[in-house]
Write an enzyme that holds these catalytic residues in place. Structure first.
Site, PDB file in Angstrom:
ATOM      1  N   GLY A 124      85.135   8.005  82.690  1.00 18.40           N
ATOM      2  CA  GLY A 124      85.532   6.727  83.296  1.00 18.40           C
ATOM      3  C   GLY A 124      84.588   6.274  84.397  1.00 18.40           C
TER       4      GLY A 124
ATOM      5  CD  GLU B  66      84.872  10.068  78.047  1.00 18.20           C
ATOM      6  OE1 GLU B  66      83.745  10.391  77.640  1.00 18.20           O
ATOM      7  OE2 GLU B  66      85.058   9.202  78.917  1.00 18.20           O
TER       8      GLU B  66
ATOM      9  CD  GLU C  75      84.849   5.182  79.576  1.00 10.95           C
ATOM     10  OE1 GLU C  75      85.574   5.855  80.343  1.00 10.95           O
ATOM     11  OE2 GLU C  75      85.141   4.969  78.391  1.00 10.95           O
TER      12      GLU C  75
ATOM     13  CB  ALA D  88      90.222   8.979  83.297  1.00 13.53           C
TER      14      ALA D  88
HETATM   15  N1  CAA Z   1      89.965  14.506  87.012  1.00 15.45           N
HETATM   16  C1  CAA Z   1      90.687  15.174  87.932  1.00 15.45           C
HETATM   17  N2  CAA Z   1      90.145  15.955  88.881  1.00 15.45           N
HETATM   18  C2  CAA Z   1      88.815  16.079  88.888  1.00 15.45           C
HETATM   19  C3  CAA Z   1      87.996  15.409  87.956  1.00 15.45           C
HETATM   20  C4  CAA Z   1      88.611  14.589  86.992  1.00 15.45           C
HETATM   21  N3  CAA Z   1      87.916  13.869  86.108  1.00 15.45           N
HETATM   22  N4  CAA Z   1      86.704  15.740  88.211  1.00 15.45           N
HETATM   23  C5  CAA Z   1      86.722  16.576  89.255  1.00 15.45           C
HETATM   24  N5  CAA Z   1      87.985  16.777  89.683  1.00 15.45           N
HETATM   25  C6  CAA Z   1      88.446  17.635  90.786  1.00 15.45           C
HETATM   26  C7  CAA Z   1      88.416  19.097  90.392  1.00 15.45           C
HETATM   27  O1  CAA Z   1      89.590  19.446  89.677  1.00 15.45           O
HETATM   28  C8  CAA Z   1      88.358  19.756  91.749  1.00 15.45           C
HETATM   29  O2  CAA Z   1      89.640  19.749  92.321  1.00 15.45           O
HETATM   30  P1  CAA Z   1      90.175  21.064  93.110  1.00 15.45           P
HETATM   31  O3  CAA Z   1      89.242  21.242  94.267  1.00 15.45           O
HETATM   32  O4  CAA Z   1      91.567  20.667  93.520  1.00 15.45           O
HETATM   33  O5  CAA Z   1      90.103  22.181  92.135  1.00 15.45           O
HETATM   34  C9  CAA Z   1      87.488  18.799  92.552  1.00 15.45           C
HETATM   35  O6  CAA Z   1      87.533  17.564  91.862  1.00 15.45           O
HETATM   36  C10 CAA Z   1      86.052  19.241  92.638  1.00 15.45           C
HETATM   37  O7  CAA Z   1      85.583  19.462  91.313  1.00 15.45           O
HETATM   38  P2  CAA Z   1      84.822  20.781  90.875  1.00 15.45           P
HETATM   39  O8  CAA Z   1      85.282  21.957  91.670  1.00 15.45           O
HETATM   40  O9  CAA Z   1      84.937  20.890  89.381  1.00 15.45           O
HETATM   41  O10 CAA Z   1      83.331  20.431  91.320  1.00 15.45           O
HETATM   42  P3  CAA Z   1      81.980  20.951  90.661  1.00 15.45           P
HETATM   43  O11 CAA Z   1      80.886  20.519  91.564  1.00 15.45           O
HETATM   44  O12 CAA Z   1      82.058  22.388  90.321  1.00 15.45           O
HETATM   45  O13 CAA Z   1      81.862  20.144  89.277  1.00 15.45           O
HETATM   46  C11 CAA Z   1      81.966  18.210  87.861  1.00 15.45           C
HETATM   47  C12 CAA Z   1      81.709  18.760  89.289  1.00 15.45           C
HETATM   48  C13 CAA Z   1      80.844  18.675  86.925  1.00 15.45           C
HETATM   49  C14 CAA Z   1      81.924  16.688  87.959  1.00 15.45           C
HETATM   50  C15 CAA Z   1      83.311  18.696  87.351  1.00 15.45           C
HETATM   51  O14 CAA Z   1      84.300  18.446  88.336  1.00 15.45           O
HETATM   52  C16 CAA Z   1      83.746  18.050  86.082  1.00 15.45           C
HETATM   53  O15 CAA Z   1      83.260  18.394  85.019  1.00 15.45           O
HETATM   54  N6  CAA Z   1      84.708  17.092  86.162  1.00 15.45           N
HETATM   55  C17 CAA Z   1      85.263  16.426  85.026  1.00 15.45           C
HETATM   56  C18 CAA Z   1      84.274  15.417  84.455  1.00 15.45           C
HETATM   57  C19 CAA Z   1      84.856  14.772  83.208  1.00 15.45           C
HETATM   58  O16 CAA Z   1      85.059  15.438  82.204  1.00 15.45           O
HETATM   59  N7  CAA Z   1      85.097  13.457  83.253  1.00 15.45           N
HETATM   60  C20 CAA Z   1      85.643  12.727  82.146  1.00 15.45           C
HETATM   61  C21 CAA Z   1      87.130  12.637  82.267  1.00 15.45           C
HETATM   62  S1  CAA Z   1      87.886  11.973  80.802  1.00 15.45           S
HETATM   63  C22 CAA Z   1      87.761  10.305  80.957  1.00 15.45           C
HETATM   64  O17 CAA Z   1      87.174   9.782  81.878  1.00 15.45           O
HETATM   65  C23 CAA Z   1      88.446   9.540  79.873  1.00 15.45           C
HETATM   66  C24 CAA Z   1      88.159   8.102  79.827  1.00 15.45           C
HETATM   67  O18 CAA Z   1      87.179   7.662  79.268  1.00 15.45           O
HETATM   68  C25 CAA Z   1      89.100   7.152  80.375  1.00 15.45           C
END
Ligand code: CAA
Length: 263
Positions: free
Chosen positions: A108, A131, A111, A63
């Site tokens: 998500g 999360e 999920e 998400a």
């Molecule tokens: N939400 C918003 N933006 C996201 C995102 C997310 N979940 N995941 C990645 N992005 C964005 C980053 O902010 C980045 O944007 P910018 O270029 O504008 O800075 C772009 O995507 C590329 O990401 P990274 O530079 O971080 O890429 P990376 O290769 O270094 O890392 C990754 C990849 C490990 C997937 C890392 O992006 C990451 O950890 N993302 C978040 C993963 C996460 O925690 N997901 C769970 C979200 S909570 C949820 O989903 C709740 C639920 O159950 C409903």
């Protein structure tokens, strides 16, 4: 649509979440568009769906953390409901849905794959529920569907530890059915979807409903669900043609695709 593309190839529909700059993260717009896309699938001409993410790095990275970062308790609950409603629509969609997981399937993303009937992935796929590291619980069904898909102890370990796992481990614990080289993933997904689409569509739909509904109740009620859906197949063109082909012992006819009838 801004973030979803839909393509139809014969009886197979391919839904692509297309927000690669944010690794296909699910914001409200993506969820709304996914909901509308499902509503618009023509069930008279579509027998199987494939869900994937745009690009070769990420299926869905979760998400949208930016959107969630400022939510109040009530808004957080409403965002959870928004995701849950769409994912439940996917889970109970009348035809099978295959998740072709082509990279990150986190939060998500994991999920939404769990809401699909079948998960296959590429070698670079990574699954996880990160999360608790962000100060929240999984909110789009992860606490419920992960524990119903793999064993409960492993689901709890993954969720409590927020540890991400690679494709080979996802395969070992039964989270995915198969792992393919990235370049083969979509072909394999389409091959599987076509195999499903060749079978009698009413029977396939009824199998999905019987399995899904039966898992929610005890065995005595579950077998009644099966009986009703089994009975529902009789007198259909598919049943008459499918059994007729067999009984005629005509190999050519037997191999012929039965004249599918949709509901
Ligand atoms: N939400 C918003 N933006 C996201 C995102 C997310 N979940 N995941 C990645 N992005 C964005 C980053 O902010 C980045 O944007 P910018 O270029 O504008 O800075 C772009 O995507 C590329 O990401 P990274 O530079 O971080 O890429 P990376 O290769 O270094 O890392 C990754 C990849 C490990 C997937 C890392 O992006 C990451 O950890 N993302 C978040 C993963 C996460 O925690 N997901 C769970 C979200 S909570 C949820 O989903 C709740 C639920 O159950 C409903």
């Amino acid at each position: 649509m801004e973030f979803i593309t839909y393509e139809q190839e014969e009886f197979v529909g391919v839904i692509t979440i297309n927000r690669p700059k944010a690794l296909n993260a699910l914001n409200s717009t993506v969820l709304d568009e996914l909901n509308a896309t499902l509503d618009n699938v023509d069930l008279n001409t579509t027998r199987c769906l494939i869900l994937t993410g745009a690009g070769d790095k990420s299926f869905v990275a979760g998400a949208d953390i930016g959107e969630m970062s400022t939510l109040t308790k009530a808004e957080g609950e409403a965002f959870g409901k928004k995701g849950n409603d769409v994912f439940r629509k996917l889970e109970t969609f009348p035809i099978p849905v295959i998740a072709a997981v082509n990279g990150f399937a986190l939060g998500g993303g994991c999920e939404i794959s769990l809401s699909c009937d079948i998960r296959i992935c590429s070698e670079n796929a990574m699954f996880g529920q990160p999360e608790v590291g962000l100060g929240i619980t999984p909110g789009f069904g992860g606490t419920q569907r992960l524990a119903r898909t793999i064993n409960v102890g492993m689901a709890k370990q993954l969720i409590y530890s927020a540890r991400n796992i690679k494709a080979d481990e996802a395969y070992r614990i039964g989270l995915v059915n198969a792992v393919y080289p990235q370049e083969e993933l979509m072909d394999q997904a389409k091959k599987l979807a076509s195999t499903i689409a060749k079978n009698a569509p009413i029977a396939v739909r009824n199998c999905k409903k019987a399995i899904n509904d039966g898992l929610q109740v005890d065995m005595d009620k579950a077998i009644v669900i099966e009986e009703k859906l089994f009975g529902d197949c009789f007198e259909t063109e598919d049943q008459k043609a499918g059994m007729g082909n067999f009984l005629e012992k005509d190999k050519e006819k037997k191999l012929k695709v039965v004249p599918f009838q949709n509901k």
